[in-house]
Design a protein around this motif. Sequence first.
Motif, short mmCIF file in Angstrom:
data_model
loop_
_atom_site.label_atom_id
_atom_site.label_comp_id
_atom_site.label_asym_id
_atom_site.label_seq_id
_atom_site.Cartn_x
_atom_site.Cartn_y
_atom_site.Cartn_z
N GLU A 1 0.82 -1.22 0.00
CA GLU A 1 0.00 0.00 0.00
C GLU A 1 0.85 1.26 0.00
N MET A 2 1.88 1.26 0.82
CA MET A 2 2.63 2.51 1.01
C MET A 2 3.79 2.67 0.03
N ARG A 3 4.06 1.62 -0.75
CA ARG A 3 5.15 1.65 -1.71
C ARG A 3 6.51 1.60 -1.03
N LEU A 4 6.74 2.46 -0.05
CA LEU A 4 8.00 2.44 0.66
C LEU A 4 8.15 1.13 1.44
N GLN A 5 9.40 0.74 1.67
CA GLN A 5 9.66 -0.42 2.52
C GLN A 5 9.68 0.07 3.96
N ALA B 1 12.68 9.21 -1.08
CA ALA B 1 13.03 7.80 -1.30
C ALA B 1 12.12 7.15 -2.33
N MET B 2 10.97 7.77 -2.60
CA MET B 2 10.01 7.14 -3.51
C MET B 2 10.20 7.60 -4.95
N LEU B 3 10.72 8.81 -5.12
CA LEU B 3 10.85 9.38 -6.45
C LEU B 3 12.28 9.24 -6.96
#
Lengths: 724, 158
Positions: free
Chosen positions: A102-106, A469-471
């Motif tokens: 859901e959050m994409r990030l680890q 961290a996501m982009l």
Amino acid sequence: MSLTRRQFIRNVSVAGGALTLGFQLTGCSGKPLQLGSDADFQPNAFLRIEPDGTVILQIPKAEMGQGVITGMFTLVAEELEVHPSRIDYAMAPVHSAFGDPEMRLQITGGSASIRVYHEILRQVGASARETLVAAAMQQSGLDRASLEARDGRVRSADGNVDLSYAELVPVARALAVVSDVALKPADQWRWIGRYDQRVDAVAKTDGSARFGMDASPEGCLTAVLLRCPWFDGAVESFEAAEALALPGVVAVFATDFGVAVVAEGYWPARQAAGKVRVNFTPPGGGLRDSAAISAALEAALDGEDFASVRDDPATAAAEQGARVSARYAVPFLAHAAMEPLNATCRLTADGCEVWVGSQAPDLARDVASRVLGVPREAVVIHNQFLGGGFGRRAAADNVAEVVAIARELKQPVKLVWSREDDMRHDWYRPAMAGAIEARVHPDGRVSHWQHRIAGPSINQQVLPVMMGAMLPQWVPGGPRQWVGDFVGKKDFASVEGSKELPYAFDGVSVSYRNVPVPIPLGYWRSVGHSHNAFVVESFVDELAHAAGMDPLTFRRQHLPESSRQRRVLDAVAKAANWGNVPAGRFQGIAVHDSFHSCVAEVVEVSRVDGKVRLEHVYCAIDCGQVINPDIVKDQMIGGIVFALSAALHGEITLKDGAVEQSNYHDYPLLRQTDTPPMTVVLVESSAPPTGVGEPGTPPAAPALANALFAATGERQRRLPLRLG
Amino acid sequence: MVTFSLNGREVEVDVDPETPLLWVLRDHLQLTGTRFGCGMGLCGACTVHLDGAAIRSCSTPLAMAAGRSVTTIEGLGGNHPLQHAWVEHNVPQCGYCQSGQIMSAAALLAANPQPDEESIRQAMSGNLCRCGTYHKVQQAILSAAAVAHWQPAAEDAS
Ligand code: FES
Ligand code: FES
């Protein structure tokens, strides 16, 4: 929620062709995931079985005490048909295969781990099992119906075929992974809901568990950092001659984050730090004292410019009911996990390795790569056990610091924060203020509920960092901050637990005003729920008393008949013998939904000679299907102890921009002698599992405040609370 | 040079005798089971035994250990009745405070093999647990105390 096969593949990044490709599992980064050896059976990113039968599960979440390793083992074991205690774990490396679906990030947060992974992990176990059975079919020539997988073996009913998983590994690894496997029905479960051990208990009782603090690559030195006491200062100059003359001291130098003092061990580093004199750039203007911040929040409540987050119009005419109104306030809070922050870094040929206990290892990797000026792929994060997280270890400020120190030092180095550093440089739970009012009608109905919330936005500060961290890294900071500012206007983290008010009141409006402060803010166990539950459930109690009704009856009356809230209220009321306490005992009740779970608590106090004492806390939770009952109970109790520490003692104050508290003497926690007995009831449910790490925390403060009102007749609307 | 007995073995360390025992154990002897929590004697995470008594190693200079006997969590050996009880009751959550909890509990049982709940609470009140495992700590101590065959002296016999 059930996953379609396509979603499953996308979410798990199960390479259908993993085996034929030699497990070249490629994520967004384009870097293949290499775990184990080619001789292993690796049906997907999470699981591998080595030729000797060792089963290893990659844990995509941080273990910070919430029992996530045990929970994940249980889910995989159930379908794989091996005992949970026979599985080994590895902390998953940073890879897109392990990003939260859901959050994409680890990232580990939002009490989400089991909720988002329970079905995926059962699929992981089931598809591995069926592939092993397919190997046995090939080996034996028998059909599926003649074979059964159990306790790490595949057997035929007549006993002629009896193969261990280890024996099947070489065959299974050459087969296509069997997918689309039907999961075991609940009546066949052996461990889900029943397994009652913790698989990490032994390592945590013999001293062998490795926390971030215990990392020590060869030749590792120890650093401490002298940070600016106020949050907007930088090093101007420093004087270190005296420190450098001390034995064991290796170097003293300035970094972007403060003056680093490096020595052979923590003690000489700390001693030397005491001899360094640092001048910091003077503080800027703005809100620098607790009194000024409280006044600003109060003033904001009187002002305009609130953003509406919920506005259900009332049908009743307002003047029919009696107006009840109140103002509430809560302070800044520190996380105060038992393990002070730390991180260890070793430079490599093209980047670095970092050892850290992190709730967000991909954020740690991003931060490290930016400080070092290398691609993310050149940074390896070794995640360790966390000596408590509670949201604090979702930030990576410690990682940025240690990498900056290692870059300068060019030797492996461990940065250790003192308890004082940890207390004074936290990412704090924000101070918040609330103005709330409603109309109580003669028949007990409630209308015109209006809740205005004023306080600083966590996400305005934190989202821009997370997005880093996501982009892709070429996206500059400006747009990220713009998103943070935009989200901050209606920050969901500021209004969660107020906006979703479960009561069927006639007309509910909730609005928020962001009041920025120059103080780092972060997620603190249950985040917005931690303060909104206190305000909402205290005020609901006020309304009950205004209506002349019993607080439980009043709540039930405004909750739908078959609601979860009613079920947990009834369960906790029964456990606490609500309404039938002996003389001198008083009870307060609260119910609150958070992280998809619903928890009700009753706090019971006694009052003797004007002195109030905590006597017992009762708790009932509906968290859907329970995986490990003992761990759920422990999370409830732990969440309540955490909440009561804050409700009775927690307050971070600022003077001249610096935090005044420093250690456990002026930021006390509940101790063994202060903690009352507790009873936890698990409300039975076969719905999919929901959160348990945080939901125990929110109802405790209001239940206590309501008990204090029952005992003393005085309504306390400001945390921390006074006992008599 | 300071010499002392550590988990039954003689050790000699060349460290400033003012250094707290905690950092000698962790940084010089690589016994990392003893934890750093507050550095001020407030949390108990660093608890070890000095001649059988529970002390806070963060606030005890190495000099105090000279010629004496130190036991750390590693020295309990993993088979101590308290360690078994800890596993059976699933006491640890994050686990960071637990070495200290166990060492405090072991000193308590050595002095008082059958403690009641109130004496357990009192004896354990110096050990903070941010995860809130206090009830489990209490249950585990009570159940370890009920193990009849346990000899309090066993700890130092190795
Ligand atoms: S670290 Fe020694 S008492 Fe806290
Ligand atoms: S188990 Fe986490 S501090 Fe005690």
